[in-house]
Scaffold this active site. Structure first.
Site, short mmCIF file in Angstrom:
data_model
loop_
_atom_site.label_atom_id
_atom_site.label_comp_id
_atom_site.label_asym_id
_atom_site.label_seq_id
_atom_site.Cartn_x
_atom_site.Cartn_y
_atom_site.Cartn_z
CG ASN A 211 -0.17 -0.10 2.50
OD1 ASN A 211 0.58 0.79 2.85
ND2 ASN A 211 -0.32 -1.22 3.22
CG ASP A 280 -6.54 -5.72 6.57
OD1 ASP A 280 -6.02 -5.64 7.70
OD2 ASP A 280 -7.17 -4.78 6.03
CE LYS A 290 8.65 -11.97 -14.27
NZ LYS A 290 9.39 -11.36 -15.36
N PRO A 306 -2.17 -12.15 10.45
CG PRO A 306 -0.11 -12.39 11.50
CD PRO A 306 -0.82 -12.61 10.20
CG ASP A 307 -5.69 -7.15 13.99
OD1 ASP A 307 -4.86 -6.38 14.50
OD2 ASP A 307 -6.80 -6.78 13.57
CB ILE A 308 0.39 -6.72 14.53
CG1 ILE A 308 0.91 -7.52 13.34
CG2 ILE A 308 1.51 -6.42 15.52
CD1 ILE A 308 1.83 -6.75 12.41
CE LYS A 338 -10.77 -0.59 10.81
NZ LYS A 338 -10.14 0.20 9.79
O1 PMT Z 1 2.76 6.13 6.61
P1 PMT Z 1 2.12 7.44 6.16
O2 PMT Z 1 2.27 7.64 4.68
O3 PMT Z 1 2.58 8.62 6.96
O4 PMT Z 1 0.55 7.30 6.40
C1 PMT Z 1 0.05 7.21 7.69
C2 PMT Z 1 -1.09 6.21 7.80
C3 PMT Z 1 -2.29 6.71 7.03
C4 PMT Z 1 -0.66 4.86 7.25
C5 PMT Z 1 -1.42 6.09 9.33
O5 PMT Z 1 -1.80 7.33 9.82
C6 PMT Z 1 -2.52 5.08 9.58
O6 PMT Z 1 -3.70 5.36 9.52
N1 PMT Z 1 -2.11 3.80 9.88
C7 PMT Z 1 -3.02 2.68 10.05
C8 PMT Z 1 -3.42 2.17 8.72
C9 PMT Z 1 -4.27 0.93 8.80
O7 PMT Z 1 -3.84 -0.09 8.37
O8 PMT Z 1 -5.41 1.08 9.41
P2 PMT Z 1 -6.46 -0.15 9.64
O9 PMT Z 1 -7.72 0.54 9.92
O10 PMT Z 1 -6.43 -1.12 8.54
O11 PMT Z 1 -5.91 -0.89 10.93
C10 PMT Z 1 -6.33 -0.53 12.26
C11 PMT Z 1 -5.17 -0.75 13.22
O12 PMT Z 1 -4.83 -2.13 13.24
C12 PMT Z 1 -3.91 -0.01 12.86
O13 PMT Z 1 -3.33 0.44 14.07
C13 PMT Z 1 -3.03 -1.07 12.20
O14 PMT Z 1 -1.65 -0.81 12.38
C14 PMT Z 1 -3.46 -2.32 12.95
N2 PMT Z 1 -3.36 -3.58 12.18
C15 PMT Z 1 -4.11 -3.78 11.08
C16 PMT Z 1 -4.05 -4.98 10.43
C17 PMT Z 1 -3.19 -5.99 10.91
N3 PMT Z 1 -3.11 -7.16 10.31
N4 PMT Z 1 -2.46 -5.76 11.99
C18 PMT Z 1 -2.52 -4.58 12.63
O15 PMT Z 1 -1.81 -4.37 13.63
#
Ligand code: PMT
Length: 397
Positions: A211, A280, A290, A306-308, A338
């Protein structure tokens, strides 16, 4: 002594029998987590070798103002800017006189002139030299004109057999005095673990799913937390930005690697911030070669990563856990969902549909959401917002 962790101490050593105690001082300071750079006068080298101090500090010892090799490494102006604090121990009568006169006739006096870092000296000399009117006048001058701190000297038996004032303060007491100089900041003694940047989920040896996260938000938070006194570690996906000063960066690629790195560092963590955009899903099967474009269509079967942050927040001894929610619509309700589902203490919602904020931009605008309240922080640079977020978190601890 934890206040000394990560501090940059420039230790000046001038010529005197007490110079042998500086070795013990360097050990005490490095043991407390300081980064120590030693600067010796010509006289100091008659009492203790640079090699000893190099071995104890783990850094090259500086002693010459006009050494092209040393200047090519860390030049004297750079060294002056590097220091958080300058301590001269022992400070001889001759060194004090040169300091009072504002001279810059060797590396140590030049650094004292060139640096804006606070400066303390620990005088050590024969008691008659200390009590001499000239030395006392010099001491008064450096205290009043330059607000240099004078630590000591102690009273007692001297190396020459005299008894009186002139003994250098013991190294362990000097280290304690030094620790007192770094007033406690909001996050002093706390450890902050931050995930930042994107993850890459490999499809085959040359392709991956990822991403647009640049890591800027996570790195800005790390800088703000470090400046608030915390010990900071970033677990970072692949980014193109420099590591923040005095922050440990552990680089990873995939979500699985990010999880392993987080788990390895979690034990002593007080605050966990998930700013990373973790993929995700990942391809169920990683092709070892390849993939060839033999068909008009192809499908990749994905499985959930896994959701860290949810795993961190599920620990019985979880740190204060802060998530980010990157949303493009219904920002508040999705973010709140969330917060609850992942059992977080706080979530920071950002609207990533707006190109001026969110992914890869220099600015952001966020809403900090907790169980019973919300607070909006309008558009600002990611660093300014990071300072506000860190201060918001600090108020909750
Ligand atoms: O890196 P930049 O270009 O400065 O941009 C910043 C940002 C937009 C990436 C940042 O501000 C931000 O929003 N980060 C979280 C992005 C995200 O993946 O959001 P989410 O809604 O999908 O996840 C929610 C939370 O779960 C987040 O804290 C994420 O780190 C965590 N997560 C999600 C999926 C996963 N498998 N493991 C996780 O820990």
């Amino acid at each position: 002594m934890h206040r000394l962790r990560n501090k940059r101490i420039l230790l000046g050593i001038s010529g005197g029998i007490a110079a042998y105690k500086s070795a013990e001082l360097v050990r005490a300071l490095t043991g407390a987590g300081c980064d120590v750079r030693v600067v010796m006068t010509q006289g100091a080298k008659e009492f203790i070798t640079p090699l000893t101090l190099q071995a104890l500090s783990g850094n090259p010892v500086h002693h010459s103002l006009l050494d092209p090799e040393a200047e090519a490494g860390m030049g004297h102006i750079e060294l002056a800017k590097w220091a958080d604090f300058i301590l001269v121990a022992p400070a001889s009568a001759n060194f004090i006189a040169r300091l009072a006169a504002g001279m810059g006739d060797d590396l140590l006096t030049t650094l004292c002139l060139a640096s804006i870092a606070p400066l303390a000296i620990a005088p050590a000399m024969n008691q008659a030299m200390w009590l001499d009117a000239s030395t006392q006048a010099n001491i008064k001058k450096i205290q009043s004109v330059k607000s240099i701190q004078i630590w000591g000297p102690d009273q007692g038996q001297q190396a020459c057999g005299d008894v009186g004032p002139g003994r250098m303060i013991e190294p362990i007491n000097l280290a304690q005095l030094l620790a007192q100089q770094f007033e406690s900041k909001a996050l002093s003694g706390k450890t902050v673990l931050i995930t930042a940047g994107p993850t890459r989920e490999a499809i085959d040896p040359v392709r991956y799913i990822s991403n647009h996260s640049s890591g800027k938000m996570g790195y800005a938070l790390a800088t703000a937390a470090q400046e608030a006194g915390a010990q900071v570690v970033i677990i970072s996906g692949p980014v193109q930005i420099p590591p923040p000063d005095r922050v440990q960066v552990i680089s990873v690629e995939s979500a699985q690697q990010m999880l392993e790195a987080v788990e390895a560092k979690l034990a002593d963590t007080d605050i966990f911030i998930g700013a990373a955009a973790v993929a995700d899903y990942r391809p169920a099967n990683l092709a070892t070669q390849k993939i060839k474009k033999n068909n008009d269509e192809m499908a990749i079967h994905l499985v959930k990563n896994p959701d860290i942050i949810a795993l961190v927040a599920a620990k019985s001894d979880k740190p204060f856990t802060v998530g980010f929610a990157a949303e493009t619509q219904d920002i508040l309700s999705y973010a709140r969902g969330k917060l609850e589902k992942k059992n977080l203490d706080m979530i920071i919602a950002n609207d990533v549909s707006n190109k001026e904020i969110g992914f890869n931009s220099d600015d952001n605008a966020v809403i900090v959401i907790e169980k019973d309240q919300e607070k909006e922080y309008p558009q600002a640079s990611k660093y300014q917002l990071a300072q506000q977020i860190i201060s918001h978190i600090t108020n909750k601890l």
